[in-house]
Design a protein around this motif. Sequence first.
Motif, PDB file in Angstrom:
ATOM      1  N   ALA A   1      45.072  48.660  38.332  1.00 44.88           N
ATOM      2  CA  ALA A   1      45.565  47.946  37.156  1.00 44.88           C
ATOM      3  C   ALA A   1      46.850  47.174  37.481  1.00 44.88           C
ATOM      4  O   ALA A   1      47.033  46.038  37.022  1.00 44.88           O
ATOM      5  CB  ALA A   1      45.813  48.938  36.017  1.00 44.88           C
ATOM      6  N   PHE A   2      47.730  47.778  38.273  1.00 40.55           N
ATOM      7  CA  PHE A   2      48.955  47.074  38.666  1.00 40.55           C
ATOM      8  C   PHE A   2      48.624  45.845  39.494  1.00 40.55           C
ATOM      9  O   PHE A   2      49.184  44.767  39.279  1.00 40.55           O
ATOM     10  CB  PHE A   2      49.877  48.003  39.456  1.00 40.55           C
ATOM     11  CG  PHE A   2      51.052  47.286  40.072  1.00 40.55           C
ATOM     12  CD1 PHE A   2      52.107  46.843  39.287  1.00 40.55           C
ATOM     13  CD2 PHE A   2      51.093  47.037  41.441  1.00 40.55           C
ATOM     14  CE1 PHE A   2      53.187  46.164  39.854  1.00 40.55           C
ATOM     15  CE2 PHE A   2      52.161  46.370  42.012  1.00 40.55           C
ATOM     16  CZ  PHE A   2      53.204  45.927  41.213  1.00 40.55           C
ATOM     17  N   ARG A   3      47.685  45.987  40.431  1.00 35.89           N
ATOM     18  CA  ARG A   3      47.324  44.834  41.260  1.00 35.89           C
ATOM     19  C   ARG A   3      46.699  43.733  40.415  1.00 35.89           C
ATOM     20  O   ARG A   3      46.925  42.547  40.659  1.00 35.89           O
ATOM     21  CB  ARG A   3      46.373  45.281  42.381  1.00 35.89           C
ATOM     22  CG  ARG A   3      46.073  44.177  43.373  1.00 35.89           C
ATOM     23  CD  ARG A   3      45.455  44.717  44.635  1.00 35.89           C
ATOM     24  NE  ARG A   3      46.414  45.431  45.461  1.00 35.89           N
ATOM     25  CZ  ARG A   3      47.303  44.837  46.244  1.00 35.89           C
ATOM     26  NH1 ARG A   3      47.375  43.524  46.286  1.00 35.89           N
ATOM     27  NH2 ARG A   3      48.131  45.555  46.980  1.00 35.89           N
ATOM     28  N   CYS A   4      45.921  44.110  39.429  1.00 40.54           N
ATOM     29  CA  CYS A   4      45.345  43.105  38.531  1.00 40.54           C
ATOM     30  C   CYS A   4      46.441  42.393  37.736  1.00 40.54           C
ATOM     31  O   CYS A   4      46.430  41.161  37.610  1.00 40.54           O
ATOM     32  CB  CYS A   4      44.358  43.754  37.563  1.00 40.54           C
ATOM     33  SG  CYS A   4      42.794  44.237  38.321  1.00 40.54           S
ATOM     34  N   ALA A   5      47.387  43.157  37.202  1.00 40.51           N
ATOM     35  CA  ALA A   5      48.429  42.578  36.345  1.00 40.51           C
ATOM     36  C   ALA A   5      49.378  41.678  37.120  1.00 40.51           C
ATOM     37  O   ALA A   5      49.771  40.610  36.620  1.00 40.51           O
ATOM     38  CB  ALA A   5      49.214  43.703  35.653  1.00 40.51           C
ATOM     39  N   TYR A   6      49.745  42.093  38.339  1.00 47.51           N
ATOM     40  CA  TYR A   6      50.780  41.333  39.054  1.00 47.51           C
ATOM     41  C   TYR A   6      50.229  40.386  40.109  1.00 47.51           C
ATOM     42  O   TYR A   6      50.901  39.415  40.478  1.00 47.51           O
ATOM     43  CB  TYR A   6      51.789  42.279  39.711  1.00 47.51           C
ATOM     44  CG  TYR A   6      53.059  41.552  40.087  1.00 47.51           C
ATOM     45  CD1 TYR A   6      53.992  41.232  39.098  1.00 47.51           C
ATOM     46  CD2 TYR A   6      53.321  41.150  41.390  1.00 47.51           C
ATOM     47  CE1 TYR A   6      55.144  40.532  39.416  1.00 47.51           C
ATOM     48  CE2 TYR A   6      54.475  40.448  41.710  1.00 47.51           C
ATOM     49  CZ  TYR A   6      55.381  40.149  40.721  1.00 47.51           C
ATOM     50  OH  TYR A   6      56.518  39.444  41.025  1.00 47.51           O
ATOM     51  N   PHE A   7      49.027  40.629  40.593  1.00 43.21           N
ATOM     52  CA  PHE A   7      48.474  39.797  41.659  1.00 43.21           C
ATOM     53  C   PHE A   7      47.253  38.986  41.214  1.00 43.21           C
ATOM     54  O   PHE A   7      47.250  37.756  41.317  1.00 43.21           O
ATOM     55  CB  PHE A   7      48.102  40.662  42.870  1.00 43.21           C
ATOM     56  CG  PHE A   7      49.280  41.221  43.611  1.00 43.21           C
ATOM     57  CD1 PHE A   7      49.882  40.519  44.641  1.00 43.21           C
ATOM     58  CD2 PHE A   7      49.805  42.459  43.274  1.00 43.21           C
ATOM     59  CE1 PHE A   7      50.971  41.024  45.324  1.00 43.21           C
ATOM     60  CE2 PHE A   7      50.891  42.989  43.957  1.00 43.21           C
ATOM     61  CZ  PHE A   7      51.476  42.263  44.980  1.00 43.21           C
TER      62      PHE A   7
END
Length: 319
Positions: free
Chosen positions: A276-282
Motif C-alpha cells: 500500500a505504501f509503494r502504491c501511494a508514494y510510487f
Amino acid sequence: MSLKRILLNGLLVAALCIAGFLLYRIFRQYSMEQIVQSVRSIPFATFCTALLFAAASYLCLSCFDFLAIRSLGKSLPYRKVLLASFISLSLGHNIGFAGLSSGAFRYRFYSRWGLTTEDVAKIILFCGVTVGLGLITLSGIALVVNPDDAARLLQLDAARTRLFGLSALLVPVVYASLAFFIRGKLRLWRWSFQLPRFPFAIAQVGVGTINFTLVSACLHQMLSVFGDLAFFRSVTAYVLANSAILATHIPGGLGVLEATVSYVVPQQASIGALIAFRCAYFFIPLALGVTLLLVSEIVFRRLRRADEEADERAEAQSV
C-alpha cells in the motif's frame, strides 16, 4: 557501445537482480490470498490519509526546484515548476538513478522555458544537496530520539548510535554556518562550490527535513494498521531504507525498502502495508506523472506548431 554505457547497463542489470532477489525473499513466505487479505485490511480512510501525506511530500519536493530557481536569480511561475518537478520526480523515483533520470526530464521542461543547461545543472545540484541535508537532519533526529532500532540494524550499541545522530545534526549546522560566513564560493583543495545565500541554506534544511517527515508519515499510516507503532520508529525505518536505496540506486528501491522496513519493524511490516505504501508514494504518482508527461508533450507540440504557423504568416505578410 562505449565502456561507460556498458558499465551503466551492467549496474542497472545488477541492481534489478538484487531487487528481484530481495522481493523473492520477502514474498515467498506469503500466498496470493494472504497478500490480498493483508492489503484489504487497510481502511480506505487510512489509505486516503497516506495519499495526502504523499501529495504533500511531492508539493514539498516542488519547493526544492522553486528555491533552486530563485537562488539563481531566475523566475518561473510556480505552476510550471510544480509540473516539471512532479513529472520529473514521479518518474525518477521509479526509474532509479534519480539524479540523472529526473534531471533529464527537468532539462526537457526548463530548457523550453528559457533556462540554460548550466542553470538546469545547478538546479539538479541544489535539489540533490537539499535531499542530502533533509535526510541527514531527519536521520540525526531519529538516531537521537530512537537509537535502539538503528543500533540493532547497524550492530552498534544505543549510546554510540545516539552519538552518530548528534554528529549528523552538526552537518546542517555547519552548512548553514558556511553559507552565513563565506557568502560565496567554498574552496576545498582543487574544487570550489558555490554556496547559496544564508536564507536559502536554512530553507534547504527545513524543506528537506519536512519532505522526509511527510514520507515517513505516509509509511506510518500503513504500518500502524498492523500494530501500535511510535511515529519515530517509522521515521527510523524509512530513513534507513532510503539511505540504502540511495546507496544501491535500485529502481524504485524495489526490495530494498521492503527488506529494511521489515527488519526494523518486523511486527508491523505486513506485506499489505508495504504494498500500500509503494502504491501511494510510487505507483499512483507514476501513473499521474506519465499521464501529465504525455499531455504536456501534446500541448507543447501544438503550441510549437502554432508558433511556427504564426511565424510563416508573418513572413508571408512582410513579403
